[in-house]
Design a protein around this motif. Structure first.
Motif, short mmCIF file in Angstrom:
data_model
loop_
_atom_site.label_atom_id
_atom_site.label_comp_id
_atom_site.label_asym_id
_atom_site.label_seq_id
_atom_site.Cartn_x
_atom_site.Cartn_y
_atom_site.Cartn_z
N MET B 93 0.84 -1.20 0.00
CA MET B 93 0.00 0.00 0.00
C MET B 93 0.88 1.26 0.00
N ALA B 94 1.94 1.22 0.83
CA ALA B 94 2.86 2.36 0.90
C ALA B 94 3.53 2.58 -0.46
N LEU B 95 3.99 1.47 -1.08
CA LEU B 95 4.66 1.59 -2.37
C LEU B 95 3.71 2.14 -3.43
N HIS B 96 2.46 1.65 -3.39
CA HIS B 96 1.46 2.11 -4.35
C HIS B 96 1.27 3.63 -4.26
N LYS B 97 1.18 4.13 -3.01
CA LYS B 97 1.01 5.58 -2.79
C LYS B 97 2.25 6.34 -3.25
N VAL B 98 3.42 5.77 -2.93
CA VAL B 98 4.68 6.42 -3.32
C VAL B 98 4.77 6.52 -4.84
N MET B 99 4.33 5.44 -5.52
CA MET B 99 4.44 5.41 -6.99
C MET B 99 3.56 6.45 -7.68
N GLU B 100 2.54 6.94 -6.94
CA GLU B 100 1.73 8.02 -7.51
C GLU B 100 2.57 9.30 -7.62
N ILE B 101 3.57 9.42 -6.75
CA ILE B 101 4.45 10.61 -6.78
C ILE B 101 5.75 10.30 -7.52
N LEU B 102 6.30 9.11 -7.23
CA LEU B 102 7.56 8.70 -7.88
C LEU B 102 7.29 7.42 -8.68
N PRO B 103 6.92 7.53 -9.95
CA PRO B 103 6.49 6.35 -10.72
C PRO B 103 7.54 5.25 -10.83
N ASP B 104 8.84 5.60 -10.74
CA ASP B 104 9.87 4.57 -10.91
C ASP B 104 10.38 3.99 -9.59
N ALA B 105 9.64 4.23 -8.48
CA ALA B 105 10.05 3.67 -7.20
C ALA B 105 9.85 2.15 -7.22
N ALA B 106 10.73 1.42 -6.55
CA ALA B 106 10.61 -0.05 -6.51
C ALA B 106 11.32 -0.57 -5.25
N PHE B 107 10.98 -1.80 -4.86
CA PHE B 107 11.62 -2.39 -3.67
C PHE B 107 13.03 -2.88 -3.99
N HIS B 108 14.00 -2.41 -3.23
CA HIS B 108 15.36 -2.97 -3.29
C HIS B 108 15.74 -3.29 -1.86
N ARG B 109 15.80 -4.60 -1.53
CA ARG B 109 16.07 -4.98 -0.15
C ARG B 109 17.47 -4.53 0.27
N VAL B 110 17.52 -3.84 1.42
CA VAL B 110 18.81 -3.39 1.94
C VAL B 110 19.23 -4.30 3.09
N LYS B 111 18.28 -4.49 4.02
CA LYS B 111 18.50 -5.42 5.15
C LYS B 111 17.25 -6.30 5.24
N ASP B 112 17.11 -7.04 6.33
CA ASP B 112 15.99 -8.00 6.48
C ASP B 112 14.64 -7.43 6.04
N SER B 113 14.24 -6.34 6.71
CA SER B 113 12.92 -5.79 6.35
C SER B 113 13.04 -4.32 5.93
N ASP B 114 14.24 -3.91 5.56
CA ASP B 114 14.46 -2.53 5.12
C ASP B 114 14.63 -2.50 3.60
N PHE B 115 13.90 -1.59 2.97
CA PHE B 115 13.94 -1.51 1.52
C PHE B 115 14.28 -0.09 1.07
N LEU B 116 15.09 0.02 0.05
CA LEU B 116 15.34 1.31 -0.58
C LEU B 116 14.31 1.44 -1.71
N LEU B 117 13.52 2.51 -1.69
CA LEU B 117 12.49 2.67 -2.71
C LEU B 117 12.96 3.57 -3.85
N LYS B 118 13.71 4.62 -3.49
CA LYS B 118 14.15 5.55 -4.55
C LYS B 118 15.35 6.34 -4.05
N ARG B 119 16.36 6.42 -4.88
CA ARG B 119 17.54 7.22 -4.53
C ARG B 119 17.39 8.63 -5.10
N GLU B 120 18.06 9.53 -4.48
CA GLU B 120 18.18 10.92 -4.97
C GLU B 120 16.84 11.56 -5.32
N ILE B 121 16.06 11.84 -4.28
CA ILE B 121 14.75 12.48 -4.51
C ILE B 121 14.95 13.99 -4.55
N SER B 122 14.26 14.62 -5.45
CA SER B 122 14.42 16.09 -5.59
C SER B 122 13.62 16.80 -4.48
#
Lengths: 378, 229
Positions: B93-122
């Motif tokens: 649900m969080a990713l879906h909402k984020v994608m409305e603002i940042l269409p190219d956001a995606a899950f990239h697992r960093v640690k167990d339950s930590d995900f990087l969604l998007k680098r370098e946000i303006s």
């Protein structure tokens, strides 16, 4: 008392100085406005800071109108239709278990568009009316106690199933108040805490979660991040407020750590912003309001009306004190609103409608055939 | 009638006394926490919520003898989903909402339950994302400072590398290490209140020590000379 009689009489036209009914309505409106400020204070950092306060202000204006309208209806209309009203409200309490929506873990609201209606709040005044009415039909003594206790039990059962134990506590307080004012026996009333403690003990035996909550209340330092969490947060919120408060709008701890800072924890969030000196007057004003209701109840014509009028005032005081006691950690945490001040249309409207019916009961809009009508006759 | 009224009055007064005693007791409790034991509970509360942190001082630049910038630091903001619970629905649900603002956001697992969604946000996207951060407390925007070096292998070797230590960049090899004391500067110290989701509470940030930026270092060689060597 003689001096008070001189200055406080029931209604305009009878009073040389200040009509009690006007005083009660004025105090309720003042508390309502105070509540709006408290709600704004508790939601200042929300995404839409005016959302809750705007709605509450609307409910307050509507509630004041409804209170005046209910006060104008002759009390005989309520009294003659008490059976019908009781059945309607009881059905709504049962229906909410099937058709209601779950909010904060409780299935206690009907959803109509984007408005949530909580029948257990709206039913409070009518429960007191029903208890006064049906209680009078039982012979005084054990039979009356058992009859009224049974009505209360049936009434609170669907509320306990929601589960909303805070409201159950308010209804039980209502039963104690009405029974006591109807010449109830002290020894019979001792059965209430004895039964409650037995039931609580039985439930705790099967539910270790509740035991942990009670232990968390008694010794929050044993598990400050678990079961002692809520008690600890209330203590920290009050401590931050100090004597004079942090500053208006600076209910930061309440906003960050307390559950529902604008409704179930509104007293604590007010204490954080205004401190002891800003919150103690709330208790004083509520005390004046209850005393005014007491004076008004003495003016009511029959015992039935006297009991009803004072019970409404004392139920208001009991709910307020349960809320304040939870917020100052005098009682274990349970979700209950501070009447008139907390956010919530159902809670606000319920209180103001109850006061409207109470003013009708105290008034003289209808002729009572005999001034010697006693409780059972009316 | 007289008797019954008197009886009602007596019983009413008894209840009023009970209410009064209850109100006095509640007021005493309120007074105890707000005034009498205030200091003790303030300190206990601060231990949970108030945190001290350091903020980056700004590392100085490295220039060649012709004043051309060879190494500099840049700050970026990345969007993470740091979830306390493995709840797939909330995450989606969080990713879906984020994608409305940042269409190219995606899950990239960093640690167990930590995900990087998007680098370098303006900055304008950060403002747009702000309401979502309140709604989904697991969404976090975290700052990242990167040391950039002009894109030549010889220059990168000569300038060396930096690493983050105690909230500041420190040189671990090459020029970065040799001139670290000049380049590094001193971190600032702040105090802030955290909410129960460990997010900063608005309006509680307090500066305890101002950061002192590092100084630039001017080398006595040029970019071309470094490339040749």
């Amino acid at each position: 008392m003689k001096i008070l009689d001189k200055y406080f009489t029931a209604f305009p036209g009878e009073s040389p100085v200040f009509p009690l009914a006007m005083l009660i309505q004025g105090l309720l409106f003042m508390l309502g406005l105070w509540g709006c400020l408290a709600i704004y204070n508790a939601t200042m950092y929300a995404v839409s800071p005016f959302y809750f306060v705007g709605r509450q202000l609307l409910w307050l204006v509507l509630g004041m109108g409804l209170m005046m309208f209910c006060a104008r209806i002759p009390f005989s209309v309520y009294r003659d239709n008490v059976e019908l009203l009781t059945v309607l409200f009881y059905i709504s309490l049962l229906a909410v278990l099937i058709f209601g929506v779950r909010i904060n873990g409780m299935k206690g609201w009907f959803m109509v568009g984007n408005i949530f209606i909580q029948p257990s709040e709206l039913a409070k005044g009518f429960f007191i009316l029903a208890l006064c009415h049906f209680g009078g039909k039982f012979r005084p003594g054990m039979r009356r106690f058992a009859g009224m206790a049974l009505i209360t039990l049936l009434w609170v059962l669907p509320i306990a199933l929601q589960p909303d134990f805070g409201t159950v506590l308010v209804y039980i307080a209502g039963f104690i108040i009405v029974y006591w004012l109807m010449n109830g026996s002290f020894w019979h009333l001792l059965l209430v805490p004895a039964t409650l403690f037995s039931i609580a003990g039985w439930i705790i035996n099967f539910n270790p979660y509740l035991l942990n909550r009670i232990l968390g209340y008694l010794c929050p330092e044993l598990d400050p991040l678990g079961f002692g969490w809520h008690i600890r947060q209330f203590q920290f919120t009050l401590a931050r407020g100090g004597l004079w408060g942090m500053k208006w709008g600076k209910a930061l701890w309440a906003n960050s750590y307390l559950p529902l800072a604008h409704s179930d924890s509104v007293f604590a969030s007010l204490a954080e912003s205004l401190g002891f000196m800003g919150t103690f007057p709330v208790i004083v004003v509520m005390g004046i309001l209850v005393f005014a209701v007491f004076r008004l109840s003495l003016k009511a014509e029959t015992e039935f009306r006297k009991v009803f009028v004072l019970s409404i005032g004392l139920l208001f005081a009991a709910q307020a004190l349960i809320h304040i006691s939870v917020n100052v950690t005098l009682m274990p945490a349970t979700g209950i609103t501070l009447p008139v001040l907390s956010y919530g249309g159902s809670s606000l409207l319920s209180t103001l409608i109850s006061f409207g019916i109470m003013l009708s009961a105290a008034g003289r809009h209808e002729t009572i055939s005999s001034s010697k009508v006693n409780y059972n006759q009316e | 009638m007289e008797n019954s009224t008197d009886n009602f009055k007596i019983r009413a007064l008894q209840l009023l006394w009970c209410i009064l005693i209850w109100a006095i007791l509640a007021s005493c409790w309120l007074f105890y926490y707000s005034v009498f034991a205030r200091q003790k509970y303030m300190e206990l509360g601060n231990k949970i919520a108030v945190r001290q942190g350091t903020y980056y001082a700004g590392r100085g630049r490295i220039l060649d003898k012709n004043d051309r910038v060879l190494a500099w630091s840049e700050k970026y903001f990345d969007l993470y989903l740091i979830s306390s619970e493995e709840d797939q629905n909330i995450r989606n649900m969080a990713l879906h909402k984020v994608m409305e603002i940042l269409p190219d956001a995606a899950f990239h697992r960093v640690k167990d339950s930590d995900f990087l969604l998007k680098r370098e946000i303006s900055p304008d996207k950060i403002i747009e994302l702000e309401p979502l951060l309140t709604k989904f407390p697991d969404l976090k925007i975290l700052p990242r400072t990167e040391r950039k070096v002009v894109d030549y292998a010889e220059v990168r070797n000569y300038i060396g590398r930096v690493e983050f230590k105690d909230g500041n960049q420190h040189g671990v090899s090459g020029i970065e290490k040799d001139y670290d004391s000049i380049l590094a500067g001193t971190c600032g110290i702040y105090e802030v209140m955290l909410d129960r989701h460990k997010n900063w509470v608005q309006g509680t940030w307090l500066l305890k020590r101002k950061a002192i930026s590092g100084n630039d270092v001017k080398l006595d060689v040029s970019l071309e000379e470094i490339k040749k060597n």
